[in-house]
Design an enzyme around this catalytic site. Structure first.
Site, PDB file in Angstrom:
ATOM      1  N   LYS A   1       0.813  -1.221   0.000  1.00  0.00           N
ATOM      2  CA  LYS A   1       0.000   0.000   0.000  1.00  0.00           C
ATOM      3  C   LYS A   1       0.849   1.274   0.000  1.00  0.00           C
ATOM      4  O   LYS A   1       0.503   2.247  -0.658  1.00  0.00           O
ATOM      5  CB  LYS A   1      -0.952  -0.003   1.203  1.00  0.00           C
ATOM      6  CG  LYS A   1      -2.043  -1.057   1.075  1.00  0.00           C
ATOM      7  CD  LYS A   1      -3.015  -0.984   2.229  1.00  0.00           C
ATOM      8  CE  LYS A   1      -4.071  -2.053   2.130  1.00  0.00           C
ATOM      9  NZ  LYS A   1      -5.059  -1.995   3.203  1.00  0.00           N
TER      10      LYS A   1
ATOM     11  N   ASP B   1     -10.065   2.351   1.954  1.00  0.00           N
ATOM     12  CA  ASP B   1     -10.168   1.731   3.293  1.00  0.00           C
ATOM     13  C   ASP B   1     -10.896   2.638   4.282  1.00  0.00           C
ATOM     14  O   ASP B   1     -11.751   2.181   5.051  1.00  0.00           O
ATOM     15  CB  ASP B   1      -8.764   1.443   3.861  1.00  0.00           C
ATOM     16  CG  ASP B   1      -8.152   0.179   3.286  1.00  0.00           C
ATOM     17  OD1 ASP B   1      -8.908  -0.708   2.856  1.00  0.00           O
ATOM     18  OD2 ASP B   1      -6.915   0.087   3.266  1.00  0.00           O
TER      19      ASP B   1
HETATM   20  P1  NAP Z   1       0.309  -3.301  10.397  1.00  0.00           P
HETATM   21  O1  NAP Z   1       0.578  -2.016   9.678  1.00  0.00           O
HETATM   22  O2  NAP Z   1       1.308  -4.407  10.310  1.00  0.00           O
HETATM   23  O3  NAP Z   1       0.068  -2.941  11.955  1.00  0.00           O
HETATM   24  C1  NAP Z   1      -0.103  -3.969  12.910  1.00  0.00           C
HETATM   25  C2  NAP Z   1      -0.546  -3.357  14.238  1.00  0.00           C
HETATM   26  O4  NAP Z   1      -0.847  -4.427  15.137  1.00  0.00           O
HETATM   27  C3  NAP Z   1       0.537  -2.520  14.913  1.00  0.00           C
HETATM   28  O5  NAP Z   1      -0.076  -1.476  15.634  1.00  0.00           O
HETATM   29  C4  NAP Z   1       1.185  -3.550  15.862  1.00  0.00           C
HETATM   30  O6  NAP Z   1       1.795  -2.970  16.999  1.00  0.00           O
HETATM   31  C5  NAP Z   1      -0.043  -4.320  16.310  1.00  0.00           C
HETATM   32  N1  NAP Z   1       0.317  -5.666  16.780  1.00  0.00           N
HETATM   33  C6  NAP Z   1       0.753  -6.699  16.041  1.00  0.00           C
HETATM   34  N2  NAP Z   1       0.963  -7.777  16.817  1.00  0.00           N
HETATM   35  C7  NAP Z   1       0.650  -7.402  18.093  1.00  0.00           C
HETATM   36  C8  NAP Z   1       0.668  -8.066  19.358  1.00  0.00           C
HETATM   37  N3  NAP Z   1       1.059  -9.339  19.481  1.00  0.00           N
HETATM   38  N4  NAP Z   1       0.268  -7.368  20.442  1.00  0.00           N
HETATM   39  C9  NAP Z   1      -0.140  -6.082  20.343  1.00  0.00           C
HETATM   40  N5  NAP Z   1      -0.172  -5.397  19.166  1.00  0.00           N
HETATM   41  C10 NAP Z   1       0.226  -6.051  18.062  1.00  0.00           C
HETATM   42  O7  NAP Z   1      -1.055  -3.955   9.906  1.00  0.00           O
HETATM   43  P2  NAP Z   1      -2.366  -3.188   9.392  1.00  0.00           P
HETATM   44  O8  NAP Z   1      -2.353  -3.101   7.912  1.00  0.00           O
HETATM   45  O9  NAP Z   1      -2.505  -1.922  10.163  1.00  0.00           O
HETATM   46  O10 NAP Z   1      -3.516  -4.246   9.773  1.00  0.00           O
HETATM   47  C11 NAP Z   1      -3.927  -4.419  11.133  1.00  0.00           C
HETATM   48  C12 NAP Z   1      -5.121  -5.367  11.197  1.00  0.00           C
HETATM   49  O11 NAP Z   1      -6.237  -4.790  10.526  1.00  0.00           O
HETATM   50  C13 NAP Z   1      -4.871  -6.727  10.523  1.00  0.00           C
HETATM   51  O12 NAP Z   1      -5.447  -7.724  11.330  1.00  0.00           O
HETATM   52  C14 NAP Z   1      -5.597  -6.611   9.198  1.00  0.00           C
HETATM   53  O13 NAP Z   1      -6.061  -7.859   8.743  1.00  0.00           O
HETATM   54  C15 NAP Z   1      -6.783  -5.720   9.610  1.00  0.00           C
HETATM   55  N6  NAP Z   1      -7.328  -4.980   8.456  1.00  0.00           N
HETATM   56  C16 NAP Z   1      -8.637  -5.214   8.118  1.00  0.00           C
HETATM   57  C17 NAP Z   1      -9.196  -4.528   7.044  1.00  0.00           C
HETATM   58  C18 NAP Z   1     -10.635  -4.780   6.673  1.00  0.00           C
HETATM   59  O14 NAP Z   1     -11.031  -4.466   5.546  1.00  0.00           O
HETATM   60  N7  NAP Z   1     -11.432  -5.296   7.582  1.00  0.00           N
HETATM   61  C19 NAP Z   1      -8.439  -3.603   6.309  1.00  0.00           C
HETATM   62  C20 NAP Z   1      -7.113  -3.378   6.694  1.00  0.00           C
HETATM   63  C21 NAP Z   1      -6.570  -4.092   7.764  1.00  0.00           C
HETATM   64  P3  NAP Z   1       3.345  -2.551  16.971  1.00  0.00           P
HETATM   65  O15 NAP Z   1       3.413  -1.206  16.331  1.00  0.00           O
HETATM   66  O16 NAP Z   1       3.712  -2.545  18.410  1.00  0.00           O
HETATM   67  O17 NAP Z   1       4.068  -3.606  16.180  1.00  0.00           O
END
Ligand code: NAP
Length: 247
Positions: A32, A69
């Site tokens: 992205k 999004d």
């Molecule tokens: P990302 O940029 O990789 O960010 C991941 C986030 O999760 C960070 O804030 C990270 O914290 C936190 N995290 C990961 N593992 C963790 C743990 N064990 N304990 C606490 N915090 C943790 O990913 P993203 O793109 O933002 O996506 C995040 C989630 O949203 C995913 O599950 C994705 O599938 C979902 N999502 C859904 C949609 C939808 O259409 N429904 C769209 C986009 C994303 P740190 O900064 O501390 O690493």
């Protein structure tokens, strides 16, 4: 059709879209942010502010980048929870790409206050600073811990972390972001995760009698908005997508 692209070949993949006349693509992690530098134009300010794209439209070899999004999330919030952000207080968990889209969407919808909590606090601080550049008047603050908000009135909690996400053992992230019993108000709870359809966090929220929903509505809406950008069609798209994923 799904294309798996090597991370260092995205530029080549974009040139192929032009060469092959592909009308458009939807992008996901980890492309992205990189896509932002590879399109010719980003027409809407949400896409520019977010610095990340999930949709590309090809018009005669000229590539337009969009981010659906944030609006997909807002639509889902309205449809699934009948939640109106204006003047409300939200707690956003996470500070990655999805959290950024959620924060920008809520600010655009004139939310009253946002607390951001993230495991890595520096990233939460970074997101607060980033949001302040685009919404200087907005009230966005880092929460040291969710528990520190126990006395605050919270109307909405959004889990935008990947904690609770299913998948193979190597990628699954079981657990809950925090214990909801520490929050005294009765917020609606939105979990962006859709696999599993009910995370442990959503179950804990439902057990407490809170209104809950998972990320499927956002997934469908961001895809429907992308489809509309590619084809101009919006009639019946959401319903078709809902049926396709068995809802
Ligand atoms: P990302 O940029 O990789 O960010 C991941 C986030 O999760 C960070 O804030 C990270 O914290 C936190 N995290 C990961 N593992 C963790 C743990 N064990 N304990 C606490 N915090 C943790 O990913 P993203 O793109 O933002 O996506 C995040 C989630 O949203 C995913 O599950 C994705 O599938 C979902 N999502 C859904 C949609 C939808 O259409 N429904 C769209 C986009 C994303 P740190 O900064 O501390 O690493």
């Amino acid at each position: 059709m799904a294309f798996e692209v090597e991370p260092n070949s995205l530029g080549l993949a974009f040139e192929s879209l032009r060469a092959l006349g592909v009308q458009g693509v939807n992008l996901t992690i980890p492309f992205k942010e990189t896509a932002y530098d590879l399109v010719d134009e980003i027409p809407d300010d949400m896409g520019r502010a977010l610095g990340a794209l999930n949709t590309v439209v090809n018009k005669d070899g000229y590539l337009f980048g969009h981010n659906t999004d944030a609006n997909g999330f807002l639509m889902a919030l309205h449809e699934e929870l009948a939640f109106k952000p204006q003047g409300k207080t939200a707690l956003v968990l996470g500070a990655g790409g999805a959290a950024r889209a959620v924060v920008f969407a809520l600010l655009r919808a004139q939310v009253g206050k946002i607390w951001i909590y993230n495991r890595t606090m520096d990233r939460a601080v970074g997101l607060v600073e980033y949001a302040a550049r685009f919404f200087p008047e907005a009230d966005v603050e880092v929460a040291e811990t969710p528990e520190s908000l126990s006395g605050e009135k919270i109307d909405l909690i959004v889990n935008a972390t990947s904690l609770g996400m299913g998948g193979p053992e190597s990628t699954a992230k079981p657990g809950v972001p925090f214990d909801l019993a520490t929050i005294s108000s009765k917020p609606a709870v939105y979990d962006l995760i859709y696999a599993p359809s009910q995370t442990a966090f959503l179950k804990a929220a439902a057990d407490r009698g809170l209104q809950t929903t998972n990320g499927l509505g956002m997934l469908i809406n961001q895809a429907a908005l992308a489809f509309e950008l590619w084809t101009g069609h919006k009639e019946g798209v959401r319903e078709t997508m809902r049926k396709a994923i068995g809802l």
